[in-house]
Write an enzyme that holds these catalytic residues in place. Structure first.
Site, PDB file in Angstrom:
ATOM      1  N   SER A  16       0.823  -1.221   0.000  1.00 44.76           N
ATOM      2  CA  SER A  16       0.000   0.000   0.000  1.00 44.76           C
ATOM      3  C   SER A  16       0.854   1.267   0.000  1.00 44.76           C
ATOM      4  CB  SER A  16      -0.899   0.003   1.239  1.00 44.76           C
ATOM      5  OG  SER A  16      -1.634  -1.193   1.309  1.00 44.76           O
ATOM      6  N   GLY A  17       1.799   1.359   0.930  1.00 44.05           N
ATOM      7  CA  GLY A  17       2.586   2.586   1.091  1.00 44.05           C
ATOM      8  C   GLY A  17       3.594   2.772  -0.029  1.00 44.05           C
ATOM      9  N   GLU A  36       9.619  -5.860  -5.397  1.00 37.73           N
ATOM     10  CA  GLU A  36       8.628  -6.621  -4.628  1.00 37.73           C
ATOM     11  C   GLU A  36       9.033  -8.091  -4.642  1.00 37.73           C
ATOM     12  OE1 GLU A  36       5.916  -6.176  -2.580  1.00 37.73           O
ATOM     13  OE2 GLU A  36       6.141  -8.353  -2.480  1.00 37.73           O
ATOM     14  N   CYS A  44      -2.385  -5.893   2.025  1.00 37.67           N
ATOM     15  CA  CYS A  44      -3.789  -5.490   1.882  1.00 37.67           C
ATOM     16  C   CYS A  44      -4.464  -6.254   0.749  1.00 37.67           C
ATOM     17  CB  CYS A  44      -3.856  -3.985   1.635  1.00 37.67           C
ATOM     18  SG  CYS A  44      -5.496  -3.420   1.213  1.00 37.67           S
ATOM     19  N   CYS A  49      -6.674  -7.038   3.979  1.00 39.24           N
ATOM     20  CA  CYS A  49      -7.995  -6.392   3.924  1.00 39.24           C
ATOM     21  C   CYS A  49      -8.919  -6.956   2.844  1.00 39.24           C
ATOM     22  CB  CYS A  49      -7.860  -4.898   3.633  1.00 39.24           C
ATOM     23  SG  CYS A  49      -6.340  -4.122   4.149  1.00 39.24           S
ATOM     24  N   LYS A  52      -9.788 -10.786   2.950  1.00 37.45           N
ATOM     25  CA  LYS A  52     -10.535 -10.917   4.203  1.00 37.45           C
ATOM     26  C   LYS A  52     -11.973 -10.419   4.048  1.00 37.45           C
ATOM     27  CE  LYS A  52     -10.772  -7.583   6.790  1.00 37.45           C
ATOM     28  NZ  LYS A  52     -10.085  -6.724   7.724  1.00 37.45           N
ATOM     29  N   ALA A 116      14.863  -7.168  -2.204  1.00 37.90           N
ATOM     30  CA  ALA A 116      15.879  -6.109  -2.180  1.00 37.90           C
ATOM     31  C   ALA A 116      16.526  -6.033  -0.810  1.00 37.90           C
ATOM     32  CB  ALA A 116      15.235  -4.774  -2.519  1.00 37.90           C
ATOM     33  N   TYR A 181      -7.999  -7.458  16.193  1.00 32.89           N
ATOM     34  CA  TYR A 181      -9.066  -7.417  15.193  1.00 32.89           C
ATOM     35  C   TYR A 181      -8.977  -8.562  14.192  1.00 32.89           C
ATOM     36  CZ  TYR A 181      -6.227  -5.294  11.400  1.00 32.89           C
ATOM     37  OH  TYR A 181      -5.316  -5.061  10.411  1.00 32.89           O
ATOM     38  N   ILE A 182      -7.767  -9.025  13.877  1.00 32.95           N
ATOM     39  CA  ILE A 182      -7.663 -10.108  12.887  1.00 32.95           C
ATOM     40  C   ILE A 182      -8.251 -11.403  13.461  1.00 32.95           C
ATOM     41  CG2 ILE A 182      -6.028 -11.530  11.563  1.00 32.95           C
ATOM     42  CD1 ILE A 182      -4.287  -9.017  11.243  1.00 32.95           C
ATOM     43  N   GLU A 185     -12.060 -11.034  13.531  1.00 31.96           N
ATOM     44  CA  GLU A 185     -12.651 -11.085  12.192  1.00 31.96           C
ATOM     45  C   GLU A 185     -12.686 -12.516  11.657  1.00 31.96           C
ATOM     46  OE1 GLU A 185     -11.562  -6.613  10.581  1.00 31.96           O
ATOM     47  OE2 GLU A 185     -10.213  -8.239  10.071  1.00 31.96           O
ATOM     48  N   ARG A 202      -5.562 -14.521  25.909  1.00 32.27           N
ATOM     49  CA  ARG A 202      -4.981 -14.594  27.261  1.00 32.27           C
ATOM     50  C   ARG A 202      -5.422 -13.442  28.165  1.00 32.27           C
ATOM     51  NH1 ARG A 202       1.298 -12.865  26.038  1.00 32.27           N
ATOM     52  NH2 ARG A 202       0.744 -10.851  25.243  1.00 32.27           N
ATOM     53  N   GLY A 265      -0.595 -11.066  16.692  1.00 34.65           N
ATOM     54  CA  GLY A 265       0.169  -9.845  16.440  1.00 34.65           C
ATOM     55  C   GLY A 265       1.025  -9.955  15.206  1.00 34.65           C
ATOM     56  N   HIS A 439     -34.377   8.902   8.345  1.00 31.91           N
ATOM     57  CA  HIS A 439     -35.313   7.927   8.903  1.00 31.91           C
ATOM     58  C   HIS A 439     -35.881   7.036   7.806  1.00 31.91           C
ATOM     59  CE1 HIS A 439     -38.177   6.421  11.806  1.00 31.91           C
ATOM     60  NE2 HIS A 439     -39.131   6.593  10.907  1.00 31.91           N
ATOM     61  N   GLU A 444     -29.702   6.990  12.620  1.00 32.55           N
ATOM     62  CA  GLU A 444     -30.354   8.177  13.173  1.00 32.55           C
ATOM     63  C   GLU A 444     -30.180   8.259  14.690  1.00 32.55           C
ATOM     64  OE1 GLU A 444     -34.820   8.228  12.975  1.00 32.55           O
ATOM     65  OE2 GLU A 444     -34.542   6.240  12.108  1.00 32.55           O
TER      66      GLU A 444
HETATM   67  C1  LIG Z   1      -5.465 -10.388   7.792  1.00 31.80           C
HETATM   68  C2  LIG Z   1      -5.285  -8.897   7.694  1.00 31.80           C
HETATM   69  C3  LIG Z   1      -6.385  -8.084   7.552  1.00 31.80           C
HETATM   70  C4  LIG Z   1      -6.227  -6.706   7.463  1.00 31.80           C
HETATM   71  N1  LIG Z   1      -7.347  -5.943   7.336  1.00 31.80           N
HETATM   72  C5  LIG Z   1      -7.235  -4.597   7.232  1.00 31.80           C
HETATM   73  C6  LIG Z   1      -8.400  -3.784   7.053  1.00 31.80           C
HETATM   74  O1  LIG Z   1      -9.516  -4.279   7.011  1.00 31.80           O
HETATM   75  N2  LIG Z   1      -8.215  -2.452   6.915  1.00 31.80           N
HETATM   76  C7  LIG Z   1      -6.975  -1.863   6.948  1.00 31.80           C
HETATM   77  O2  LIG Z   1      -6.875  -0.647   6.800  1.00 31.80           O
HETATM   78  N3  LIG Z   1      -5.867  -2.624   7.145  1.00 31.80           N
HETATM   79  C8  LIG Z   1      -5.964  -3.963   7.281  1.00 31.80           C
HETATM   80  N4  LIG Z   1      -4.837  -4.732   7.430  1.00 31.80           N
HETATM   81  C9  LIG Z   1      -3.515  -4.056   7.548  1.00 31.80           C
HETATM   82  C10 LIG Z   1      -2.995  -3.653   6.179  1.00 31.80           C
HETATM   83  O3  LIG Z   1      -2.969  -4.773   5.331  1.00 31.80           O
HETATM   84  C11 LIG Z   1      -1.587  -3.067   6.343  1.00 31.80           C
HETATM   85  O4  LIG Z   1      -1.646  -2.010   7.267  1.00 31.80           O
HETATM   86  C12 LIG Z   1      -1.057  -2.519   5.028  1.00 31.80           C
HETATM   87  O5  LIG Z   1      -1.014  -3.511   4.034  1.00 31.80           O
HETATM   88  C13 LIG Z   1       0.356  -1.950   5.252  1.00 31.80           C
HETATM   89  O6  LIG Z   1       0.907  -1.515   4.036  1.00 31.80           O
HETATM   90  P1  LIG Z   1       2.478  -1.452   3.857  1.00 31.80           P
HETATM   91  O7  LIG Z   1       2.715  -0.760   2.556  1.00 31.80           O
HETATM   92  O8  LIG Z   1       3.104  -0.903   5.061  1.00 31.80           O
HETATM   93  O9  LIG Z   1       2.968  -2.959   3.782  1.00 31.80           O
HETATM   94  P2  LIG Z   1       2.496  -4.184   2.906  1.00 31.80           P
HETATM   95  O10 LIG Z   1       1.194  -3.935   2.253  1.00 31.80           O
HETATM   96  O11 LIG Z   1       2.618  -5.366   3.766  1.00 31.80           O
HETATM   97  O12 LIG Z   1       3.575  -4.245   1.740  1.00 31.80           O
HETATM   98  C14 LIG Z   1       4.901  -4.571   1.975  1.00 31.80           C
HETATM   99  C15 LIG Z   1       5.434  -5.297   0.768  1.00 31.80           C
HETATM  100  O13 LIG Z   1       6.846  -5.343   0.828  1.00 31.80           O
HETATM  101  C16 LIG Z   1       7.281  -6.589   0.324  1.00 31.80           C
HETATM  102  N5  LIG Z   1       8.640  -6.812   0.833  1.00 31.80           N
HETATM  103  C17 LIG Z   1       9.010  -6.967   2.123  1.00 31.80           C
HETATM  104  N6  LIG Z   1      10.361  -7.053   2.218  1.00 31.80           N
HETATM  105  C18 LIG Z   1      10.828  -6.936   0.952  1.00 31.80           C
HETATM  106  C19 LIG Z   1      12.145  -6.924   0.405  1.00 31.80           C
HETATM  107  N7  LIG Z   1      13.223  -7.020   1.165  1.00 31.80           N
HETATM  108  N8  LIG Z   1      12.280  -6.796  -0.946  1.00 31.80           N
HETATM  109  C20 LIG Z   1      11.181  -6.675  -1.744  1.00 31.80           C
HETATM  110  N9  LIG Z   1       9.925  -6.674  -1.266  1.00 31.80           N
HETATM  111  C21 LIG Z   1       9.751  -6.788   0.066  1.00 31.80           C
HETATM  112  C22 LIG Z   1       6.245  -7.571   0.848  1.00 31.80           C
HETATM  113  O14 LIG Z   1       6.216  -8.761   0.097  1.00 31.80           O
HETATM  114  C23 LIG Z   1       4.966  -6.739   0.690  1.00 31.80           C
HETATM  115  O15 LIG Z   1       4.352  -6.977  -0.548  1.00 31.80           O
HETATM  116  C24 LIG Z   1      -4.937  -6.122   7.505  1.00 31.80           C
HETATM  117  C25 LIG Z   1      -3.822  -6.936   7.647  1.00 31.80           C
HETATM  118  C26 LIG Z   1      -3.985  -8.308   7.733  1.00 31.80           C
HETATM  119  C27 LIG Z   1      -2.771  -9.174   7.886  1.00 31.80           C
END
Ligand SMILES: Cc1cc2nc3c(=O)[nH]c(=O)nc-3n(C[C@H](O)[C@H](O)[C@H](O)COP(=O)(O)OP(=O)(O)OC[C@H]3O[C@@H](n4cnc5c(N)ncnc54)[C@H](O)[C@@H]3O)c2cc1C
Length: 462
Positions: A16-17, A36, A44, A49, A52, A116, A181-182, A185, A202, A265, A439, A444
């Site tokens: 995502s980021g 990647e 996500c 997300c 799920k 990487a 939450y996971i 859910e 726990r 976690g 309504h 409401e």
């Molecule tokens: C089961 C589950 C349900 C979730 N549900 C929700 C929800 O409903 N709503 C919500 O907002 N958030 C949810 N989240 C959280 C959300 O998925 C994360 O907050 C979000 O994906 C974080 O984005 P990110 O870019 O930090 O990392 P990520 O999306 O995890 O992306 C990181 C990427 O980096 C890649 N990577 C890692 N190391 C390397 C490397 N050395 N070289 C190349 N690639 C690499 C990984 O393969 C991955 O694709 C959920 C998470 C899980 C596990």
């Protein structure tokens, strides 16, 4: 002479980021590389997300079928086909991942399907190439991974959320360990799909960090739907049996289920990334330490998303990635404000929450006013359902600003998005109440709570 680099920006991790930052930087004219190691889209899209939510949708039908009878429908005799669902889900996930790839390519970023690693602050090595790239700026966006406690005999028999998306068969029974939450859910998902579901945590109550009324209310509601909740209990060991896994619990009881899932976690994914070599500081949890602009202690390296362990949600990772790119590649210094970020739990029933819990608000403001309703929604009264909805507003008594809004019940995640706008803008309770109700809706109730709620224990003390 100024040093030249292969890339203006190299992004590690196309989740995502990372994807958002890479696209904005590339569209601003920067030469961007992104690596990647798994599948583009990250947690996500691939194992978080999105899949799920599809599972939540699939599992909610069983409750709808129950309600349908009360509304005059005949018993449907519907059955669920796990394999067919998984196939459809995987096709959709592949489509979405493809959209991410196309978006990166259209923006002009170079995508490498490789792992990487940093060799120094300006050098990134990909595991499928025997040369390294130099980059002026590096963004770490590697996310997080499920963490499973060490030292429990047989723990390797347990799955995590990663595997829950690909179980070969829908099990007859599952024990889900965790109270976040996971865990909650997935308990709803498996229960809704007809799996005998036990949730074990726990602590004294699930969903630590959420408002206490929400935590208690949700526990009652998920038990009402058939989930067995075991609190204050831990695993001693797990043992393979001919039909599943025997869990020996600290309470002295044994539970046998076909599957055990740990959702206890997630840890920032920083191992083996070369952070030490590059001199990037991490905290005790392994998260990259950053400032308000997501900059690390190393001048040309930034980090966004779950790897920084701030608020671990997709929209937050996206906004952090966007803020970084706006600052560094569009000349508009931008920092993401982590205050009053709304969130949802797609439990069944779901939760929507924004702002402070009652306890946190009392801690921060001293005197707070509470407005609270627990009621049977209209849809349930008609079919004879016993479920209850909870709505709660937390108001700072001095400023009269609403500082927390908490909803448990159908459509809570949709409602909270709207409430979050007003709360982020600093709405007062009287401004909120000026809004006329829609309504007939459950929502409401949110704008018609006029009486302050006094908890029974305070009322008794006068
Ligand atoms: C089961 C589950 C349900 C979730 N549900 C929700 C929800 O409903 N709503 C919500 O907002 N958030 C949810 N989240 C959280 C959300 O998925 C994360 O907050 C979000 O994906 C974080 O984005 P990110 O870019 O930090 O990392 P990520 O999306 O995890 O992306 C990181 C990427 O980096 C890649 N990577 C890692 N190391 C390397 C490397 N050395 N070289 C190349 N690639 C690499 C990984 O393969 C991955 O694709 C959920 C998470 C899980 C596990």
């Amino acid at each position: 002479m100024a040093r030249t680099f292969d890339y203006d920006l190299f992004v590690i991790g196309a989740g995502s980021g990372g994807v958002r930052a890479a696209r904005i930087a590339a569209m601003a004219g920067a030469k961007v590389g992104i690596a990647e190691e798994h599948r583009v889209g990250g947690t996500c899209v691939i194992r978080g997300c999105v899949p799920k939510k599809f599972m939540v949708y699939a599992s909610e039908f069983s409750q709808s079928f129950k309600m349908a009878e009360g509304y005059g429908w005949s018993k449907s005799g519907a059955t669920f086909d796990w394999a067919r669902f998984l196939e459809a889900k995987d096709i959709e996930i592949a489509r979405l991942s493809g959209v991410y790839v196309t978006n990166l390519q259209n923006a002009g970023a170079d995508l490498a399907h490789a792992r990487a690693e940093l060799h120094d602050p300006h050098t990134v090595k990909l595991d499928d190439r025997d040369f390294a790239y130099s980059a002026e700026k590096v963004l770490i966006a590697t996310g997080a991974r499920p963490s499973v406690p060490a030292g429990i005999p047989g723990i390797e028999l347990a799955i995590t959320s990663n595997e829950a998306f690909h179980l070969p068969n829908l099990p007859e029974s599952i024990l889900i360990v965790g109270g976040g939450y996971i865990a909650v859910e997935f308990a709803g998902i498996f229960n809704g799909l007809g799996v005998k579901t036990t949730l074990m945590y726990r602590g004294a109550n699930i969903l630590r960090g959420f408002d206490n009324d929400v935590r208690a209310h949700l526990t009652t509601e998920i038990e009402r739907r058939g989930i067995t909740v075991i609190l204050g209990c831990e695993h001693l060991s797990l043992e393979k049996t001919p039909t599943g896994i025997k869990s020996c619990l600290a309470s002295g009881h044994d539970v046998e289920t076909e599957v055990v899932m740990y959702a206890t976690g997630r840890d920032p994914y920083t191992a083996g990334l070369g952070l030490e070599t590059a001199g990037v500081a991490i905290n005790q949890k392994g998260a990259v330490v950053v400032d308000a602009y997501s900059k690390t202690n190393v001048g040309n390296i930034w980090a966004v998303g779950d790897v920084t362990d701030r608020i671990n949600l997709t929209p937050v990772a996206i906004r952090e990635g966007a803020a970084f790119a706006e600052t560094e590649f569009r000349g508009r210094p931008t920092s993401f404000d982590h205050e009053a970020v709304a969130s949802a739990v797609f439990s069944q029933p779901p939760i929507g929450a924004v702002g402070l819990s009652e306890a946190d608000a009392r801690h921060k403001y001293g005197k707070v006013d509470i407005y609270r309703q627990v009621f049977r929604p209209m849809k349930a009264t008609f079919y004879g359902g016993e479920e209850r909805m909870l709505m709660k507003l937390v108001v700072d008594a001095a400023s009269e600003r609403i500082v927390g809004c908490h909803i448990v019940g159908a459509d809570a995640p949709e409602m909270i998005q709207m409430a979050a706008i007003a709360i982020k803008m600093g709405v007062t309770k009287s401004q909120w109440d000026e809004t006329c109700a829609v309504h007939p809706t459950a929502a409401e109730e949110l704008v018609t709570m006029r009486e302050k709620y006094v908890p029974p224990e305070l009322a008794m003390n006068g």
